[in-house]
Write a protein that holds these residues in place. Structure first.
Motif, PDB file in Angstrom:
ATOM      1  N   GLU A  69       0.544  -5.815  18.468  1.00 48.09           N
ATOM      2  CA  GLU A  69      -0.560  -6.444  18.706  1.00 48.09           C
ATOM      3  C   GLU A  69      -1.521  -5.595  19.437  1.00 48.09           C
ATOM      4  OE1 GLU A  69       1.549  -9.543  21.259  1.00 48.09           O
ATOM      5  OE2 GLU A  69       1.051 -11.045  19.933  1.00 48.09           O
ATOM      6  N   ARG A  71      -1.999  -2.653  18.484  1.00 47.89           N
ATOM      7  CA  ARG A  71      -2.590  -1.764  17.564  1.00 47.89           C
ATOM      8  C   ARG A  71      -3.650  -2.438  16.486  1.00 47.89           C
ATOM      9  NH1 ARG A  71       1.718   2.918  15.561  1.00 47.89           N
ATOM     10  NH2 ARG A  71       2.588   3.353  17.294  1.00 47.89           N
ATOM     11  N   TRP A  72      -3.164  -3.914  16.278  1.00 46.96           N
ATOM     12  CA  TRP A  72      -4.013  -4.523  15.134  1.00 46.96           C
ATOM     13  C   TRP A  72      -4.542  -5.815  16.083  1.00 46.96           C
ATOM     14  CZ3 TRP A  72       0.645  -2.065  13.759  1.00 46.96           C
ATOM     15  CH2 TRP A  72       0.448  -0.972  12.759  1.00 46.96           C
ATOM     16  N   LEU A  74      -4.365  -9.338  15.592  1.00 39.60           N
ATOM     17  CA  LEU A  74      -3.692 -10.290  15.115  1.00 39.60           C
ATOM     18  C   LEU A  74      -3.901 -11.775  15.592  1.00 39.60           C
ATOM     19  CD1 LEU A  74      -0.130  -8.135  14.868  1.00 39.60           C
ATOM     20  CD2 LEU A  74      -2.161  -8.029  13.205  1.00 39.60           C
ATOM     21  N   SER A  99      -3.867 -12.734  10.476  1.00 40.22           N
ATOM     22  CA  SER A  99      -5.082 -12.153  10.971  1.00 40.22           C
ATOM     23  C   SER A  99      -6.303 -12.587  10.183  1.00 40.22           C
ATOM     24  CB  SER A  99      -4.973 -10.335  10.894  1.00 40.22           C
ATOM     25  OG  SER A  99      -4.663 -10.167   9.368  1.00 40.22           O
ATOM     26  N   GLN A 103      -6.243  -6.189   6.113  1.00 37.26           N
ATOM     27  CA  GLN A 103      -5.771  -4.839   6.358  1.00 37.26           C
ATOM     28  C   GLN A 103      -4.711  -4.944   7.630  1.00 37.26           C
ATOM     29  OE1 GLN A 103      -6.412  -2.612   3.678  1.00 37.26           O
ATOM     30  NE2 GLN A 103      -4.510  -2.003   4.333  1.00 37.26           N
ATOM     31  N   ALA A 104      -5.172  -5.509   8.599  1.00 43.55           N
ATOM     32  CA  ALA A 104      -4.417  -5.558   9.816  1.00 43.55           C
ATOM     33  C   ALA A 104      -2.839  -6.479   9.510  1.00 43.55           C
ATOM     34  CB  ALA A 104      -5.104  -6.427  10.989  1.00 43.55           C
ATOM     35  N   ASP A 107      -0.755  -3.985   7.458  1.00 42.94           N
ATOM     36  CA  ASP A 107      -0.237  -2.796   8.301  1.00 42.94           C
ATOM     37  C   ASP A 107       0.809  -3.183   9.350  1.00 42.94           C
ATOM     38  OD1 ASP A 107      -1.712  -1.143   6.650  1.00 42.94           O
ATOM     39  OD2 ASP A 107      -3.170  -0.814   8.096  1.00 42.94           O
ATOM     40  N   ALA A 108       0.483  -4.294   9.987  1.00 42.90           N
ATOM     41  CA  ALA A 108       1.015  -4.615  11.064  1.00 42.90           C
ATOM     42  C   ALA A 108       2.538  -5.124  10.484  1.00 42.90           C
ATOM     43  CB  ALA A 108       0.616  -5.819  11.864  1.00 42.90           C
ATOM     44  N   TRP A 148       4.576   6.434  11.922  1.00 39.48           N
ATOM     45  CA  TRP A 148       3.518   5.303  12.669  1.00 39.48           C
ATOM     46  C   TRP A 148       3.441   6.139  14.072  1.00 39.48           C
ATOM     47  CZ3 TRP A 148       1.066   1.805  10.486  1.00 39.48           C
ATOM     48  CH2 TRP A 148       1.732   0.865   9.278  1.00 39.48           C
TER      49      TRP A 148
END
Lengths: 152, 81
Positions: A69, A71-72, A74, A99, A103-104, A107-108, A148
């Motif tokens: 959460e 990092r992106w 969401l 999201s 992309q989020a 990736d998440a 990561w």
């Protein structure tokens, strides 16, 4: 954000649909489902038992979700992991991420699985024709999680 | 200090022990591990290179310091997912 650690089976499709329900601000949902295979490391697998560390399991998953959460951006994130006896073909784990944009969520979801594989206290014991055996950790899982860190 | 020490998965099976309460003075998780290794026999499993450990249910390194009342766990590489 939800964490469920349970012995009961679950329906991945229903989990995925529930992620989107009641929030029309969600533009993207990404789901990962991990299944028990009937073959691993050269041997047929008739089933497995998943041991975990009650208390730490939930704490570790909570930390992974909190990190995702950070990092992106969401909207929802759910981690569901089974414990106990499992048969080939059954889902073991579900990670669902929602999201506004794709992309989020992609990736998440990837990030949560990589960290879950290397930081959440679960252990698989497979039943094979030669008897039960503990699954050993993979170097490839460690390097998947490491990327990561390198990217930060 | 009093510690609650727990063992999981293959280590639990090899040691035939889920948990124990230990009294003593241990500066770090590794100091505790060295103490346990002195028991010999099956306890050699704790010398494995890829051993993982946790202090109060958070993953930690072997150099993690310990305090009275801590819960410490030793386990092999995790394999969930």
């Amino acid at each position: 954000m939800a964490i469920r650690v349970q012995a009961a089976a679950f329906d991945p499709g229903a989990e995925l649909n529930a992620l989107h329900a009641a929030n029309v601000g969600i533009g993207a949902v990404v789901g990962f489902v991990g299944y028990v295979r009937d073959f691993n490391e050269g041997r047929e697998v008739a089933g497995m038992f998943l041991e975990h560390y009650p208390g730490m399991t939930e704490k570790a998953l909570g930390k992974i979700i909190a990190e995702a959460e950070l990092r992106w951006p969401l909207l929802r994130l759910e981690v569901l992991h089974r414990i106990g006896a499992l048969e080939p073909g059954e889902p073991i784990v579900f990670v669902g991420v929602a999201s506004a944009h794709r992309q989020a969520a992609f990736d998440a979801c990837n990030f949560v699985m990589d960290y879950l594989k290397t930081r959440a206290p679960f252990w698989k014991k497979e039943n094979t024709a030669e008897g039960p055996r503990w699954v050993e950790g993979r170097v490839s899982d460690q390097s998947a999680a490491q990327r990561w860190e390198d990217g930060r | 200090m009093s510690l609650n020490v727990q063992y999981f998965a293959r280590y639990r099976e090899t040691l035939g022990l889920e948990s124990e309460t230990l009294e003593g003075v241990f500066a770090s998780v590794d100091a505790l591990r060295q103490h346990l290794l002195q028991r010999g026999g099956a306890w050699e499993v704790l010398a494995e290179q890829n051993i993982m450990c946790a202090r109060n249910q958070d993953l930690c390194s072997l150099s993690e310091p310990l305090a009275d009342g801590d819960e410490v766990a030793f386990f092999p590489t995790v394999t969930g997912g």
